[in-house]
Design an enzyme around this catalytic site. Sequence first.
Site, PDB file in Angstrom:
ATOM      1  N   ASP A  35       0.694  -0.182 -15.414  1.00 49.69           N
ATOM      2  CA  ASP A  35       1.782  -0.974 -15.987  1.00 49.69           C
ATOM      3  C   ASP A  35       2.012  -0.565 -17.435  1.00 49.69           C
ATOM      4  OD1 ASP A  35       3.762  -2.883 -16.072  1.00 49.69           O
ATOM      5  OD2 ASP A  35       2.414  -4.560 -16.420  1.00 49.69           O
ATOM      6  N   ASN A  83       9.962  -3.261  -6.353  1.00 47.69           N
ATOM      7  CA  ASN A  83      10.526  -2.330  -7.328  1.00 47.69           C
ATOM      8  C   ASN A  83      11.900  -1.787  -6.935  1.00 47.69           C
ATOM      9  OD1 ASN A  83       7.318  -0.853  -8.287  1.00 47.69           O
ATOM     10  ND2 ASN A  83       8.415  -2.598  -9.150  1.00 47.69           N
TER      11      ASN A  83
END
Length: 259
Positions: A35, A83
């Site tokens: 991340d 996503n």
Amino acid sequence: MNKDLDYIFPDPPEGVDPRALDPERIPESVAIIMDGNGRWAKKRALNRLKGHKAGIEAVREAIRCASDLGVRYLTIYSFSTENWKRPEDEVVGLMDLFAKTMLAEVDGLHEEGVRVRTIGDLSALPAETREAFDEAWEKTRDNDGMTLVVAVNYGGRQEILRACRGCMREAVLLGEETGEVIEPTEEMFERGLYTFGMPDPDLVIRTSGEMRISNFLLWQIAYSEFVVTDVLWPDFNRYTFLECLLEYQGRNRRFGGVA
């Protein structure tokens, strides 16, 4: 451990001692929630895709370090089922990046004895991306080194639903064969997981300081140890990895029992 600590960590930063790492307690399975690519790019006034491209070197570093240390399974969370909600140009760029990176890296991974496999629903990926992952699996499937598991179009809830459906089908079919009512078992359920046959993660690392699971390996991480680092993914290196491992080794894993 496959290589000497001085070789793996030749230039440790001040305050980080590789010799504090116990080679006999290296986790068998490590999973990483990568991340911070977007924030890394934003800090540099770059578009998000530049951040994803910068993160490739961190992936290489993590693979090399994990393999050298003797980690048997390294799972990297590359693209979640959620996503797809990102801007179209970012998603298209990511899919292209996955394909190009996999094709560029697979020969080197193969030479190192790394086996590459994926978890997730590859059917939804563009053909070029899907074929690149398929090619990597076919080329490396017989290797006996570390297994690199790429989670792509992966979602933990979706995996659990998939496993439930498979579990129920198995119970019904077995009941029809035996004439008995068959209760689904944990073993039946796990046969429907993408990770069937793999050990659960001992350690889950999340970068960028976020305290979320993000729909990642929800069944498998029941007793995993979590380490969160503030380092943004493109800045992750072997010394960040070392710090995470040292924190992991400082834990007392009880698996619900008494210390």
